[in-house]
Design an enzyme around this catalytic site. Structure first.
Site, PDB file in Angstrom:
ATOM      1  N   CYS A  16      -0.325  -0.976   3.602  1.00 46.53           N
ATOM      2  CA  CYS A  16      -1.014   1.030   3.830  1.00 46.53           C
ATOM      3  C   CYS A  16      -1.551   0.407   5.639  1.00 46.53           C
ATOM      4  O   CYS A  16      -2.085  -0.524   5.683  1.00 46.53           O
ATOM      5  CB  CYS A  16      -2.356   1.014   2.923  1.00 46.53           C
ATOM      6  SG  CYS A  16      -1.000   1.681   1.443  1.00 46.53           S
ATOM      7  N   ASP A  17      -1.589   2.579   6.144  1.00 46.52           N
ATOM      8  CA  ASP A  17      -2.149   2.094   7.660  1.00 46.52           C
ATOM      9  C   ASP A  17      -3.663   2.680   7.232  1.00 46.52           C
ATOM     10  O   ASP A  17      -4.450   2.988   5.924  1.00 46.52           O
ATOM     11  CB  ASP A  17      -1.493   3.212   8.449  1.00 46.52           C
ATOM     12  CG  ASP A  17      -0.911   4.481   7.533  1.00 46.52           C
ATOM     13  OD1 ASP A  17      -2.359   5.224   6.804  1.00 46.52           O
ATOM     14  OD2 ASP A  17      -0.033   5.317   8.113  1.00 46.52           O
ATOM     15  N   LEU A  18      -3.914   3.221   7.892  1.00 45.76           N
ATOM     16  CA  LEU A  18      -5.454   3.483   8.194  1.00 45.76           C
ATOM     17  C   LEU A  18      -5.807   4.569   7.704  1.00 45.76           C
ATOM     18  O   LEU A  18      -6.828   4.737   6.322  1.00 45.76           O
ATOM     19  CB  LEU A  18      -6.286   3.634   9.345  1.00 45.76           C
ATOM     20  CG  LEU A  18      -6.222   2.034  10.788  1.00 45.76           C
ATOM     21  CD1 LEU A  18      -7.054   2.410  11.841  1.00 45.76           C
ATOM     22  CD2 LEU A  18      -7.335   1.454   9.721  1.00 45.76           C
ATOM     23  N   ILE A  21      -2.731   5.326   3.206  1.00 42.61           N
ATOM     24  CA  ILE A  21      -0.610   5.608   2.690  1.00 42.61           C
ATOM     25  C   ILE A  21      -0.188   4.261   3.076  1.00 42.61           C
ATOM     26  O   ILE A  21      -0.077   3.795   4.083  1.00 42.61           O
ATOM     27  CB  ILE A  21      -0.195   7.056   2.751  1.00 42.61           C
ATOM     28  CG1 ILE A  21      -0.196   7.312   4.317  1.00 42.61           C
ATOM     29  CG2 ILE A  21      -1.338   8.267   2.497  1.00 42.61           C
ATOM     30  CD1 ILE A  21       0.128   8.431   4.625  1.00 42.61           C
TER      31      ILE A  21
END
Length: 136
Positions: A16-18, A21
């Site tokens: 997941c990213d910041l 998601i």
């Protein structure tokens, strides 16, 4: 749509990213792993193909992102394979579980190099019930 194969997954935190998601690049990893597992389930080893001089390479990918996945989500990657001329076309869709919500719709086109020459792959053709064609 009829699928030839499906593979369950679960999103891991580091994918997941910041925004919380799944980062878009990870969907390519999911679809690639699904293609390899599909081949193995049919007795075709991607590594063995390479050892005998056959390399299936991605020529084009189209991805449509529909619903984001989040850490801990379970999902299933589904695959259907067809042949169009010299191209092997993998329709690969991802659905979140348990609600079956469409997450990703993708089309991956691959071609095969046999001993460095663009050609049909007898092993993939056998999966599709295709007659062997001439080298290009």
């Amino acid at each position: 749509m009829h699928y030839d194969f499906e593979l369950p997954f679960k999103v891991r935190d580091y994918e997941c990213d910041l925004q919380g998601i799944v980062n878009n690049a990870n969907y390519q990893h999911y679809t690639e792993h699904t293609r390899h597992e599909f081949l193995l389930s049919r007795g075709v080893s991607f590594a063995a193909l390479h050892e005998q001089g056959t390399d299936a390479v991605v020529a084009r990918i189209q991805m449509q992102f529909k619903t984001p996945l989040r850490s801990g989500d379970s999902f299933v990657s589904r695959l259907a394979l067809r042949k169009e001329g010299i191209r092997y076309v993998f329709q690969q869709d991802i659905y979140r579980q348990p609600d079956e919500r469409l997450v990703l719709r993708s089309t991956v086109e691959a071609v095969c190099l046999v001993n460095g020459r663009l050609s049909d792959c007898p092993e993939l053709d056998a999966l599709l019930g295709c007659e062997a064609q001439q080298e290009v």
